[in-house]
Design a protein around this motif. Sequence first.
Motif, short mmCIF file in Angstrom:
data_model
loop_
_atom_site.label_atom_id
_atom_site.label_comp_id
_atom_site.label_asym_id
_atom_site.label_seq_id
_atom_site.Cartn_x
_atom_site.Cartn_y
_atom_site.Cartn_z
N MET A 84 -11.44 27.57 18.94
CA MET A 84 -11.23 26.49 17.95
C MET A 84 -12.52 25.70 17.77
SD MET A 84 -8.04 26.75 17.04
CE MET A 84 -7.48 25.17 16.42
N LEU A 85 -12.83 25.38 16.52
CA LEU A 85 -14.02 24.61 16.21
C LEU A 85 -13.65 23.13 16.08
CD1 LEU A 85 -15.60 26.95 13.51
CD2 LEU A 85 -15.97 26.94 15.99
N LYS A 86 -14.52 22.27 16.57
CA LYS A 86 -14.24 20.84 16.57
C LYS A 86 -14.62 20.24 15.22
CE LYS A 86 -14.59 17.09 19.93
NZ LYS A 86 -15.20 16.69 21.22
N ALA A 87 -13.73 19.43 14.66
CA ALA A 87 -13.97 18.80 13.36
C ALA A 87 -13.43 17.37 13.40
CB ALA A 87 -13.29 19.58 12.25
N MET A 88 -13.94 16.54 12.49
CA MET A 88 -13.52 15.14 12.40
C MET A 88 -13.11 14.83 10.98
SD MET A 88 -15.76 11.65 13.21
CE MET A 88 -16.01 12.09 14.93
N LEU A 89 -11.94 14.19 10.82
CA LEU A 89 -11.46 13.72 9.53
C LEU A 89 -11.55 12.20 9.50
CD1 LEU A 89 -9.90 13.86 6.82
CD2 LEU A 89 -7.78 13.99 8.17
N LEU A 90 -12.26 11.68 8.50
CA LEU A 90 -12.43 10.24 8.33
C LEU A 90 -11.70 9.79 7.08
CD1 LEU A 90 -13.83 7.51 9.04
CD2 LEU A 90 -15.78 8.29 7.67
N GLY A 91 -10.80 8.81 7.24
CA GLY A 91 -10.08 8.27 6.10
C GLY A 91 -9.75 6.81 6.31
N THR A 92 -8.79 6.31 5.55
CA THR A 92 -8.45 4.88 5.57
C THR A 92 -6.95 4.72 5.75
OG1 THR A 92 -10.29 4.47 4.04
CG2 THR A 92 -8.72 2.68 4.37
N TYR A 93 -6.56 4.08 6.84
CA TYR A 93 -5.14 3.79 7.09
C TYR A 93 -4.75 2.38 6.65
CZ TYR A 93 -4.59 7.95 10.08
OH TYR A 93 -4.52 9.22 10.56
N VAL A 94 -5.60 1.41 6.91
CA VAL A 94 -5.24 0.01 6.73
C VAL A 94 -5.74 -0.49 5.37
CG1 VAL A 94 -5.43 -2.33 7.65
CG2 VAL A 94 -5.32 -0.38 9.22
N ASN A 95 -4.82 -0.87 4.51
CA ASN A 95 -5.13 -1.46 3.20
C ASN A 95 -6.10 -0.63 2.37
OD1 ASN A 95 -3.50 -3.73 3.77
ND2 ASN A 95 -5.19 -4.71 4.88
N PRO A 96 -5.86 0.67 2.23
CA PRO A 96 -6.72 1.44 1.33
C PRO A 96 -6.49 0.98 -0.11
CG PRO A 96 -4.83 2.73 1.95
CD PRO A 96 -4.77 1.48 2.77
N PRO A 97 -7.53 0.87 -0.91
CA PRO A 97 -7.32 0.40 -2.29
C PRO A 97 -6.48 1.37 -3.12
CG PRO A 97 -9.61 1.02 -1.93
CD PRO A 97 -8.96 1.02 -0.59
N TYR A 98 -6.60 2.68 -2.85
CA TYR A 98 -5.90 3.65 -3.69
C TYR A 98 -5.29 4.82 -2.92
CZ TYR A 98 -8.97 1.28 -7.03
OH TYR A 98 -9.64 0.33 -7.75
N HIS A 99 -5.96 5.29 -1.88
CA HIS A 99 -5.61 6.59 -1.30
C HIS A 99 -5.47 6.49 0.22
CE1 HIS A 99 -7.96 7.40 -5.03
NE2 HIS A 99 -6.97 8.23 -5.25
N PRO A 100 -4.25 6.31 0.71
CA PRO A 100 -4.05 6.24 2.16
C PRO A 100 -4.21 7.60 2.82
CG PRO A 100 -1.95 6.16 1.03
CD PRO A 100 -3.00 6.11 -0.05
N LEU A 101 -4.71 7.57 4.04
CA LEU A 101 -4.86 8.80 4.81
C LEU A 101 -3.51 9.28 5.36
CD1 LEU A 101 -6.74 10.92 6.07
CD2 LEU A 101 -7.14 9.35 7.97
N ARG A 102 -2.57 8.37 5.55
CA ARG A 102 -1.29 8.73 6.14
C ARG A 102 -0.60 9.83 5.34
NH1 ARG A 102 0.26 6.10 10.05
NH2 ARG A 102 -0.91 4.23 9.44
N ALA A 103 -0.05 10.79 6.00
CA ALA A 103 0.58 12.01 5.48
C ALA A 103 -0.46 13.07 5.12
CB ALA A 103 1.50 11.73 4.29
N ILE A 104 -1.57 12.66 4.51
CA ILE A 104 -2.66 13.61 4.26
C ILE A 104 -3.20 14.12 5.59
CG2 ILE A 104 -4.91 13.94 3.16
CD1 ILE A 104 -2.67 13.32 1.17
#
Length: 204
Positions: free
Chosen positions: A1-21
């Motif tokens: 398995m290759l190591k990867a990092m996903l960066l997003g926004t959970y708290v008060n995203p203006p348009y696109h929450p990371l949750r569920a994605i």
Amino acid sequence: MLKAMLLGTYVNPPYHPLRAIDTLLSFLLSDTFSLEITDQPNDLLKLSSEYRLVLSYLDQWDTPIPDADADALVRFVQEGGGLLVIHNGISLQADPRLLEMMGGKFTHHPPQEPITFQALPGSFLSDCPDFTISEEPYQFDHLGSLTPILSYTYRGNKYLAGWEKTCGKGRVVFLAPGHALSTFEDKSFQEMIHLSAKRCAGII
């Protein structure tokens, strides 16, 4: 398995929450990547040769990420890491170094409507079928040398919806679709993400 990092926004995203994605991407890439998920840009400081890929779904348009974090991401890609940017992940453009590295500046989008996306012949996505989904037709100013991989037609004009480029020893891929979970549930788009992640990581 290759190591990867996903960066997003959970708290008060203006348009696109990371949750569920986050859950969907983790499952989608689980055959190849062990995905570390974070909403803290300073986790980019952890990037090392152990990581092969960073995915950006960051929704932070007006404030650049801290200089040290941006430097870490630029260095990671230049030294051979991959960066896959999906839809609002291009908000990294608030930092000029990351804007240059990604190769395109989001300018605006007309209202959301059904859009047909087409993989471009000769690209690594060429075998992916077209798909139509309600999406924001993102539009861009393009910077430097890019290789187009995906397009869409809006009001009779064709627009670039995805590209790849090299940066030092690494590779950046951008995919414009991704406004909502429904887009990520489309099988053709899932295939595009899967191939793009592998492309960024140097597998294909």
